[in-house]
Design a protein around this motif. Structure first.
Motif, mmCIF file in Angstrom:
data_model
loop_
_atom_site.group_PDB
_atom_site.id
_atom_site.type_symbol
_atom_site.label_atom_id
_atom_site.label_comp_id
_atom_site.label_asym_id
_atom_site.label_seq_id
_atom_site.Cartn_x
_atom_site.Cartn_y
_atom_site.Cartn_z
ATOM 1 N N MET A 1 0.830 -1.193 0.000
ATOM 2 C CA MET A 1 0.000 0.000 0.000
ATOM 3 C C MET A 1 0.870 1.250 0.000
ATOM 4 S SD MET A 1 -2.949 -0.947 2.829
ATOM 5 C CE MET A 1 -3.833 0.597 2.593
ATOM 6 N N ARG A 2 0.333 2.327 -0.539
ATOM 7 C CA ARG A 2 0.974 3.645 -0.515
ATOM 8 C C ARG A 2 0.058 4.550 0.307
ATOM 9 N NH1 ARG A 2 4.875 4.221 -4.529
ATOM 10 N NH2 ARG A 2 4.437 6.445 -4.841
ATOM 11 N N ILE A 3 0.589 5.040 1.436
ATOM 12 C CA ILE A 3 -0.245 5.678 2.453
ATOM 13 C C ILE A 3 0.257 7.087 2.742
ATOM 14 C CG2 ILE A 3 -1.093 5.501 4.827
ATOM 15 C CD1 ILE A 3 -0.244 2.426 4.552
ATOM 16 N N GLY A 4 -0.640 8.063 2.735
ATOM 17 C CA GLY A 4 -0.321 9.418 3.143
ATOM 18 C C GLY A 4 -0.732 9.628 4.590
ATOM 19 N N VAL A 5 0.120 10.272 5.374
ATOM 20 C CA VAL A 5 -0.173 10.521 6.786
ATOM 21 C C VAL A 5 0.010 12.004 7.086
ATOM 22 C CG1 VAL A 5 0.541 10.082 9.167
ATOM 23 C CG2 VAL A 5 0.468 8.195 7.526
ATOM 24 N N PHE A 6 -1.014 12.619 7.676
ATOM 25 C CA PHE A 6 -0.964 14.024 8.091
ATOM 26 C C PHE A 6 -0.601 14.103 9.566
ATOM 27 C CE2 PHE A 6 -2.949 14.635 4.128
ATOM 28 C CZ PHE A 6 -2.954 15.991 3.816
ATOM 29 N N ILE A 7 0.445 14.884 9.886
ATOM 30 C CA ILE A 7 0.875 15.102 11.270
ATOM 31 C C ILE A 7 0.908 16.606 11.517
ATOM 32 C CG2 ILE A 7 2.790 14.910 12.883
ATOM 33 C CD1 ILE A 7 3.483 12.231 11.627
ATOM 34 N N ASN A 8 0.076 17.073 12.447
ATOM 35 C CA ASN A 8 -0.077 18.515 12.667
ATOM 36 C C ASN A 8 0.403 19.004 14.030
ATOM 37 O OD1 ASN A 8 -1.250 18.948 10.106
ATOM 38 N ND2 ASN A 8 -3.246 18.323 10.885
ATOM 39 N N THR A 9 0.620 18.102 14.969
ATOM 40 C CA THR A 9 1.004 18.511 16.322
ATOM 41 C C THR A 9 2.041 17.541 16.876
ATOM 42 O OG1 THR A 9 -0.667 17.169 17.454
ATOM 43 C CG2 THR A 9 -1.338 19.381 16.739
ATOM 44 N N ALA A 10 2.621 17.923 18.006
ATOM 45 C CA ALA A 10 3.575 17.033 18.673
ATOM 46 C C ALA A 10 2.912 15.726 19.085
ATOM 47 C CB ALA A 10 4.170 17.742 19.889
ATOM 48 N N GLY A 11 1.686 15.825 19.620
ATOM 49 C CA GLY A 11 0.972 14.625 20.043
ATOM 50 C C GLY A 11 0.705 13.676 18.877
ATOM 51 N N GLN A 12 0.395 14.230 17.722
ATOM 52 C CA GLN A 12 0.162 13.405 16.547
ATOM 53 C C GLN A 12 1.459 12.772 16.050
ATOM 54 O OE1 GLN A 12 -2.086 15.652 13.615
ATOM 55 N NE2 GLN A 12 -3.507 16.388 15.173
ATOM 56 N N THR A 13 2.579 13.469 16.239
ATOM 57 C CA THR A 13 3.874 12.893 15.901
ATOM 58 C C THR A 13 4.106 11.624 16.699
ATOM 59 O OG1 THR A 13 4.795 15.093 15.481
ATOM 60 C CG2 THR A 13 6.364 13.302 15.823
ATOM 61 N N HIS A 14 3.892 11.691 18.000
ATOM 62 C CA HIS A 14 4.082 10.516 18.844
ATOM 63 C C HIS A 14 3.086 9.410 18.478
ATOM 64 C CE1 HIS A 14 7.175 12.235 21.303
ATOM 65 N NE2 HIS A 14 6.419 13.257 21.669
ATOM 66 N N PHE A 15 1.852 9.792 18.200
ATOM 67 C CA PHE A 15 0.833 8.796 17.855
ATOM 68 C C PHE A 15 1.237 8.001 16.618
ATOM 69 C CE2 PHE A 15 -2.993 7.589 15.463
ATOM 70 C CZ PHE A 15 -3.663 6.827 16.408
ATOM 71 N N TYR A 16 1.707 8.679 15.598
ATOM 72 C CA TYR A 16 1.953 8.012 14.318
ATOM 73 C C TYR A 16 3.352 7.420 14.171
ATOM 74 C CZ TYR A 16 -2.471 9.075 12.046
ATOM 75 O OH TYR A 16 -3.803 9.090 11.697
ATOM 76 N N LYS A 17 4.300 7.785 15.042
ATOM 77 C CA LYS A 17 5.678 7.369 14.794
ATOM 78 C C LYS A 17 5.835 5.848 14.738
ATOM 79 C CE LYS A 17 7.033 7.799 19.680
ATOM 80 N NZ LYS A 17 7.848 8.574 20.651
ATOM 81 N N ASN A 18 5.252 5.112 15.663
ATOM 82 C CA ASN A 18 5.374 3.657 15.649
ATOM 83 C C ASN A 18 4.473 3.017 14.595
ATOM 84 O OD1 ASN A 18 7.271 3.477 17.794
ATOM 85 N ND2 ASN A 18 5.620 3.840 19.253
#
Length: 368
Positions: A1-18
């Motif tokens: 799959m080819r997936i786009g991810v939007f990260i807008n805040t520090a909390g979202q950075t931590h959520f999506y990193k793993n």
């Protein structure tokens, strides 16, 4: 799959990193677009996560006028990526997904009913167009057929024991002997759209809080906004991406920001929170306080300061909170494993709404 991810805040950075790392490990291509709000870019850089900077950091009022340009920049970057799916926290990710005619998944832990119209109105508009709306099971608000309730929290995507083990080397960075007691104060800038009309500790409250707690333990401050000159020398001397090690070993966390409150709760660190909307609070904080006894919520900063002093004086505080955390982890699942499964199997995964612990997750997302 080819997936786009939007990260807008520090909390979202931590959520999506793993989540991003696991998706890439499973052979998927992930394209991250990020907004420079707070320390978002600093965190992404510190974690060595590549991203496309699609938005600067306007203040709350300018963010409305910058919205069209931000959407166009994200669209232009992603339009030739041949995406199969977009994931984000809504509005930006959903708009671009519709422009690209690509399915999207929204994770949401901010309950619109507790926030001002500046957040609730756009939220209630975009959620009609997102493909799936994943929320913690503690969510107090019903959001329709697209809502999928998961027995977990956003913070368990990066602080579940499957993904996070605190590093005791943090004591060296703090300049303290290993095992020492200390308190962490985490202050919000209240610069997000959902922060309009919301406040926490005043400058005078912050000074008083430091002076009262320092009678018993060293105090360190992490702040998104300004800190009074009188207590500026207590600012945390560690890299931003090490904040969870600091929270994990602290004897006490006192804060006026919601994410840090939950982070402390899931790490088993006693937390005291003061925010003006506590009286109409979100389900995760109600659950952490009333069901698990991991934190204390107050509207009045003075009461929060008094509770913080009471707690920091208790010698067995951390031991009691460890037992409370174990009970929590028995009830909650690993959010990263769930989201990876959900993304990889979407849209079929959406048909099991209300049943997030399924056979595909049994090996990875069980109790901690």
């Amino acid at each position: 799959m080819r997936i786009g991810v939007f990260i807008n805040t520090a909390g979202q950075t931590h959520f999506y990193k793993n989540i991003v790392r696991q998706l890439e490990s499973n052979g998927h291509e992930v394209f991250i677009v990020a907004r420079n709000q707070g320390v978002t870019y600093e965190l992404l850089d510190g974690l060595h996560i590549p991203y496309y900077p699609y938005s600067s950091t306007p203040d709350k009022s300018a963010r409305v006028t910058s919205f069209p340009g931000d959407i166009v920049r994200a669209y232009r970057y992603l339009q030739d990526k041949k995406l199969d799916l977009i994931a984000g926290f809504g509005i930006y990710s959903t708009c671009v997904a519709r422009m690209l005619n690509v399915p999207d998944i929204t994770f949401c832990d901010g309950e619109p009913m507790i926030y001002p119209a500046s957040y609730a109105v756009p939220f209630n508009f975009f959620r009609r167009f997102t493909g799936a709306l994943v929320t913690p099971s503690s969510f107090r608000q019903a959001l329709g057929k697209k809502q999928i309730r998961v027995p977990s929290y956003k913070e368990l995507a990066y602080l579940h024991p499957n993904h996070f083990s605190p590093d005791r080397g943090i004591y060296r960075l703090l300049g303290l002997p290993e095992g020492s007691d200390y308190a962490l104060l985490r202050f919000n800038a209240f610069d997000a759209m959902h922060d309009v009309g919301i406040s926490g500790f005043s400058s005078a409250d912050k000074i008083r809080l430091v002076k009262e707690l320092e009678k018993y333990v060293p105090v360190f401050i992490s702040s998104y906004g300004g800190v009074p000159e009188e207590i500026r020398d207590r600012l945390l001397p560690v890299p931003k991406h090490r904040i969870h090690d600091v929270i994990s070993f602290a004897k006490l966390v006192v804060t006026d920001t919601g994410t840090t409150t939950t982070e402390a709760g899931v790490l088993g660190t006693p937390a005291v929170r003061a925010m003006t909307f506590v009286k109409n609070d979100a389900g995760n904080w109600v659950e952490l306080e009333k069901r698990y006894g991991l934190l204390y919520n107050f509207v009045e900063p003075g009461k929060a300061i008094a509770k913080a002093v009471e707690l920091v004086r208790q010698p067995d505080l951390r031991e009691r909170w460890k037992a409370k955390r174990e009970r929590l982890l028995q009830d909650k699942i690993d959010m990263t494993s769930y989201m990876v499964w959900f993304i990889e199997n979407y849209p079929g995964s959406a048909t099991v709404a209300g049943q997030p612990v399924t056979q595909p997750l049994s090996a990875t997302a069980g109790p901690g």
